[in-house]
Design a protein around this motif. Sequence first.
Motif, PDB file in Angstrom:
ATOM      1  N   ASP A 112       0.819  -1.217   0.000  1.00 17.86           N
ATOM      2  CA  ASP A 112       0.000   0.000   0.000  1.00 17.86           C
ATOM      3  C   ASP A 112       0.849   1.262   0.000  1.00 17.86           C
ATOM      4  O   ASP A 112       0.421   2.304  -0.512  1.00 17.86           O
ATOM      5  CB  ASP A 112      -0.935   0.011   1.211  1.00 17.86           C
ATOM      6  N   PHE A 113       2.051   1.198   0.573  1.00 19.34           N
ATOM      7  CA  PHE A 113       2.924   2.377   0.588  1.00 19.34           C
ATOM      8  C   PHE A 113       3.381   2.726  -0.827  1.00 19.34           C
ATOM      9  O   PHE A 113       3.570   3.907  -1.148  1.00 19.34           O
ATOM     10  CB  PHE A 113       4.131   2.135   1.496  1.00 19.34           C
ATOM     11  N   LYS A 123       1.537   2.231  -3.504  1.00 18.67           N
ATOM     12  CA  LYS A 123       0.365   2.866  -4.101  1.00 18.67           C
ATOM     13  C   LYS A 123       0.205   4.302  -3.611  1.00 18.67           C
ATOM     14  O   LYS A 123      -0.121   5.201  -4.400  1.00 18.67           O
ATOM     15  CB  LYS A 123      -0.884   2.051  -3.768  1.00 18.67           C
ATOM     16  N   GLU A 124       0.425   4.514  -2.306  1.00 19.64           N
ATOM     17  CA  GLU A 124       0.313   5.874  -1.763  1.00 19.64           C
ATOM     18  C   GLU A 124       1.359   6.796  -2.371  1.00 19.64           C
ATOM     19  O   GLU A 124       1.080   7.970  -2.670  1.00 19.64           O
ATOM     20  CB  GLU A 124       0.463   5.835  -0.243  1.00 19.64           C
ATOM     21  N   GLU A 163       0.217   7.701  -5.883  1.00 24.84           N
ATOM     22  CA  GLU A 163      -0.882   8.672  -5.850  1.00 24.84           C
ATOM     23  C   GLU A 163      -0.386  10.063  -5.487  1.00 24.84           C
ATOM     24  O   GLU A 163      -0.847  11.071  -6.047  1.00 24.84           O
ATOM     25  CB  GLU A 163      -1.946   8.210  -4.852  1.00 24.84           C
ATOM     26  N   LEU A 164       0.570  10.143  -4.556  1.00 23.95           N
ATOM     27  CA  LEU A 164       1.125  11.442  -4.179  1.00 23.95           C
ATOM     28  C   LEU A 164       1.877  12.073  -5.338  1.00 23.95           C
ATOM     29  O   LEU A 164       1.761  13.287  -5.585  1.00 23.95           O
ATOM     30  CB  LEU A 164       2.035  11.284  -2.961  1.00 23.95           C
ATOM     31  N   TYR A 190       4.346  12.994   6.851  1.00 21.34           N
ATOM     32  CA  TYR A 190       3.239  12.490   6.048  1.00 21.34           C
ATOM     33  C   TYR A 190       2.666  11.254   6.742  1.00 21.34           C
ATOM     34  O   TYR A 190       3.292  10.190   6.779  1.00 21.34           O
ATOM     35  CB  TYR A 190       3.704  12.148   4.634  1.00 21.34           C
ATOM     36  N   LYS A 242       0.339   9.164   6.080  1.00 19.30           N
ATOM     37  CA  LYS A 242       0.030   7.964   5.299  1.00 19.30           C
ATOM     38  C   LYS A 242       1.225   7.029   5.176  1.00 19.30           C
ATOM     39  O   LYS A 242       1.056   5.869   4.781  1.00 19.30           O
ATOM     40  CB  LYS A 242      -0.463   8.362   3.901  1.00 19.30           C
ATOM     41  N   PHE A 243       2.422   7.526   5.496  1.00 14.65           N
ATOM     42  CA  PHE A 243       3.629   6.709   5.376  1.00 14.65           C
ATOM     43  C   PHE A 243       4.216   6.346   6.742  1.00 14.65           C
ATOM     44  O   PHE A 243       5.362   5.913   6.822  1.00 14.65           O
ATOM     45  CB  PHE A 243       4.677   7.439   4.539  1.00 14.65           C
TER      46      PHE A 243
END
Length: 486
Positions: free
Chosen positions: A46-47, A49-50, A53-54, A103, A105-106
């Motif tokens: 998922d990281f 993918k994040e 997206e960023l 951040y 999300k990470f």
Amino acid sequence: MLTYFTHPLCDIRVHCIIDADHLQKLCRNAFAEIPLISPKGQILFDFIKELHELQEKEDLKMATSLSNMHVNFSQKKMNVALAVQTLSSSVADAIDFLRLNGYTKFSNSEATTEFIRIFDRLFDIMNSRNPFATGFKSPMRLHNMQYYQTVFLESERYIQQLRAGTDNSNILNHRRKTFALGFLINMKSLTNLASDLLTNSTLPLSYFLTYKCSQDHIELFFSCIRSRGGWNNNPNALQFKWALRKLLFRNNVQPSINANCIGDTSEILSVFEYRTSRRSMLHNTNDSTDDDNSDIQKIMSLVDDIALSSLQDNIIYYIGGFIIRKLLKKLTCEHCHNILLTSQDSNSKERLVDINQYAAFTSFINRGGLLFPSYGVHKILKYTERVFKVEIQCGFMGKKNFKDKIVRIVLQTFVSSLEQLFQPSHPIIDMDVCEDLHEIQMIKSLSTIYTNIRTATHAKKTTLRMLADRSTIRQKLHNMILFYHV
């Protein structure tokens, strides 16, 4: 674990070596499809993918090659480049930088970046192809064998501690154990093979390139043969003859960028030398029209509305170092070299404070070879990026004089403030030449190169977005397309 057998006739050890390219693809597949756990925590795709997206949101990449094909790779599982670029140290550096800079999300991504770095390091060691390379891509020699053995021992311990699946079983007992077992076999086999070749009593080697053990050479050759015949899998004798003749003239087994293997990038001279008449390059200079002037006025009125984030500023600063490296090869003026790079003079302390906040990403990923642009260079590139974004919003991309308008706008903006932009000012050598000529040429070169880079990346992203799933349909339905002549 015994990874060799003795040849029955010549009493030589025959080692088992599994192709590192295929191991890296299996590693990427397992990383994306099954739960993995290391002593540091969960390893999550998922990281990746994040991060993708960023980068799409910021419209700039953090020194990575990630694209939609790297994240949605199901149609291109056999492509080595996608797997290697996903499991690369540049991706790990970007994730670590974002985590350390707040951040959310990470957060808790330490285990993921450790996983990426270890298998990227193993792949580099098992894919060394240049005798003059440094770091993990350097060849095995007698004086660095101890170092490689230490790296292999650390990696072996890490792999043995990996756990996979919902039942949290050891990776070596899981059904997706092939990549882990393959890397363990290769580490032991390469160590023994290098020892045999470097310490041979009759003809010892001075170094050992692990890429020579790759099994992709014949596949690369077949890829070149197919490309000469319109990607025909079954050429006749005459087609094969002319394809082989063309390869001999070029002496360059270079596969397609869409091939499943990664070719050798070294340059080799042709077997047969031939020359053609030199083509003259015609540069058409288009005079500015009233439409161009009105477009420029419209763009300049909208530039101030474009705001760049802190991450975009850091990425632009990193790109500036790449552009400077290209310019330094062409510039002969020593003073121009100095004003392109960050100055450490006491007069520029305030500017150094401004630069330090934008050089955080470059400093974080720097391993000794990156360049740090000066205040003026970064200011020019930031303004060029803002002008580029306005042009995209206004729909001017691809129209007449698209790039020239950007350069003209940047030049008009900074031509009146050269003394404040570049310090110290350029010394006057020839009274017949304008003292600001070098600075003007540098502004043109900086904005031109940056515009070319951004135009190429934006056009590629737009093409992939327009094609969507159609970009992989030929590879997925390869035989059907050949049979039906689609």
